[in-house]
Design an enzyme around this catalytic site. Structure first.
Site, mmCIF file in Angstrom:
data_model
loop_
_atom_site.group_PDB
_atom_site.id
_atom_site.type_symbol
_atom_site.label_atom_id
_atom_site.label_comp_id
_atom_site.label_asym_id
_atom_site.label_seq_id
_atom_site.Cartn_x
_atom_site.Cartn_y
_atom_site.Cartn_z
ATOM 1 N N ASP A 84 -30.530 -66.738 -5.372
ATOM 2 C CA ASP A 84 -29.963 -67.510 -6.492
ATOM 3 C C ASP A 84 -28.585 -66.933 -6.857
ATOM 4 O O ASP A 84 -28.458 -65.726 -7.059
ATOM 5 C CB ASP A 84 -30.934 -67.389 -7.684
ATOM 6 C CG ASP A 84 -30.592 -68.320 -8.826
ATOM 7 O OD1 ASP A 84 -29.999 -69.381 -8.577
ATOM 8 O OD2 ASP A 84 -30.939 -67.971 -9.979
ATOM 9 N N HIS A 207 -29.090 -76.480 -12.631
ATOM 10 C CA HIS A 207 -29.380 -75.117 -13.089
ATOM 11 C C HIS A 207 -29.648 -75.165 -14.589
ATOM 12 O O HIS A 207 -29.400 -76.174 -15.244
ATOM 13 C CB HIS A 207 -28.182 -74.201 -12.796
ATOM 14 C CG HIS A 207 -28.105 -73.777 -11.368
ATOM 15 N ND1 HIS A 207 -28.307 -72.482 -10.973
ATOM 16 C CD2 HIS A 207 -27.876 -74.491 -10.230
ATOM 17 C CE1 HIS A 207 -28.191 -72.406 -9.654
ATOM 18 N NE2 HIS A 207 -27.931 -73.602 -9.180
#
Ligand code: 13P
Length: 287
Positions: A84, A207
Site C-alpha cells: 500500500d 482510498h
C-alpha cells in the site's frame, strides 16, 4: 488462493461491486480478514503499508505468514497481498519478496517523473505476474507520516498513467485517510465521472474508505470504483474492543493476561468490521 488483484478487480468493475482492501498489522489482523473473506465467499486484498511491513518483521515474513495461513486455514477465496502506497524502492522489494500486487504511489512527483517510474515498475511487476496500482492526485490525511492535501486528480493525467498498462488506478477525488473532518466537502463525483470516461474499463480505487457514507460508496461504485481501501476503521474497532476488555478488568482475572485471550476481542471486532464492509461493497459470494 494467493493471486494478483487484476482478475478480481476486472470482474468487480464489470459486475458493479468493489473488492475491499483491508490493511493488516499482525497475525490476528491477517487471520481476521482471511476468515471473514472465506466465510463471506468474497475475494479480498490484504494491504501492507511500508510501516506495517517493517513492524511485522519485513516483507518476506509477511509473505510467509499470509501464504502459510492461506494453506493452514483452507482459504480458497482469491487473496492478494498488496503493498500500500509503496515507494519506488519498496515496490522492487515487495516484487522480490513474493507479494502478488503492489501500489506505486508516485503522486508526489511531478507527473513526468510519476509516468517514468510507473512505466518501469509496470514492466517489473508484470514480468512476475504481479498486479500494479498507480496514483494520481494525492489523497489527504496522514499515511505512515506522509501527509497529502486531498486534491482532485486531473483526468487527463489519470489517462496518461492508465495508458502505461497499470492494472488499477487510485485517483484523488477529495477522499482522505483517517477520520473525515466535520466540514468535509464529500467526494467529487464530477471528477470521478470524468476520470472513468477517459479511462474506460480501468478499475478505479477509492482510498480512505473509513467514514465515507454508504450512499457515497455506492455512487462511487456505480462510477467505476472497484477497490475500496479500509484501514482506520479496523484499527478503531480493534482498539475499542481491546480497551473494553482491559477496562472490564478481564486481563487481571485468571489467565486473562494470556495474549491469546487479550487479543481475542479485537480479532472478533476486526472480523465483524470486515464482514460489514464486504456487504456494503457488494463482494459477498463473488469469489
Ligand atoms: P482509511 O485509513 O481512511 O480507511 O484509508 C485506508 C487507505 O486508504 C489505505 O491506503
Amino acid at each position: 488462493m494467493l493471486v494478483s488483484a487484476t482478475e478480481m478487480l476486472q470482474k468487480a468493475k464489470a459486475g458493479h461491486y468493489a473488492v475491499g482492501q483491508f490493511n493488516i498489522n499482525n497475525l490476528e489482523w491477517t487471520k481476521a480478514v482471511l476468515l471473514a473473506a472465506q466465510e463471506n465467499n468474497s475475494p479480498v486484498i490484504l494491504g501492507v503499508s511500508e510501516g506495517a511491513g517493517k513492524y511485522m518483521g519485513g516483507y518476506n515474513t509477511v509473505v510467509g505468514m499470509v501464504s502459510g495461513m492461506i494453506k493452514d486455514q483452507n482459504i480458497t477465496v482469491p487473496v492478494a497481498i498488496h503493498l500500500d502506497h509503496g515507494s519506488y524502492d519498496h515496490c522492487y522489494k515487495c516484487i522480490e519478496a513474493g507479494f502478488s500486487s503492489v501500489m506505486f504511489d508516485g503522486s508526489h512527483y511531478p507527473i513526468e517523473e510519476n509516468i517514468a517510474k510507473t512505466k518501469e515498475l509496470v514492466a517489473a511487476a508484470h514480468a512476475k505476474g504481479i498486479s500494479i496500482e498507480a496514483e494520481v492526485g494525492s489523497i489527504g490525511g496522514e499515511e505512515d507520516g506522509v501527509i497529502g492535501a486531498g486534491e482532485c486528480a486531473d483526468p487527463a493525467e489519470c489517462k496518461a498513467i492508465a495508458d502505461l498498462g497499470i492494472d488499477f488506478l487510485a485517483a484523488g477525488i477529495g477522499n482522505i485517510h483517517g477520520k473525515y473532518p466535520a466540514n468535509w466537502a464529500g467526494l467529487s463525483f464530477e471528477t470521478l465521472d470524468a476520470i472513468q470516461q477517459l479511462t474506460g474499463d480501468m478499475p478505479l480505487v477509492l482510498h480512505g474508505g473509513t467514514g465515507i457514507p454508504t450512499e457515497m460508496i455506492q455512487k462511487a461504485i456505480s462510477l467505476g470504483v472497484a477497490k475500496i481501501n479500509v484501514n482506520t476503521e479496523c484499527q478503531l474497532s480493534f482498539a475499542a474492543a481491546t480497551r473494553k476488555y482491559i477496562e472490564a478488568g478481564k486481563d487481571l482475572e485468571g489467565k486473562g493476561f494470556d495474549p491469546r485471550k487479550l487479543l481475542a476481542p479485537g480479532f472478533e471486532a476486526i472480523k465483524a468490521t470486515v464482514k460489514e464492509k464486504m456487504e456494503i461493497f457488494g463482494s459477498i459470494d463473488k469469489a
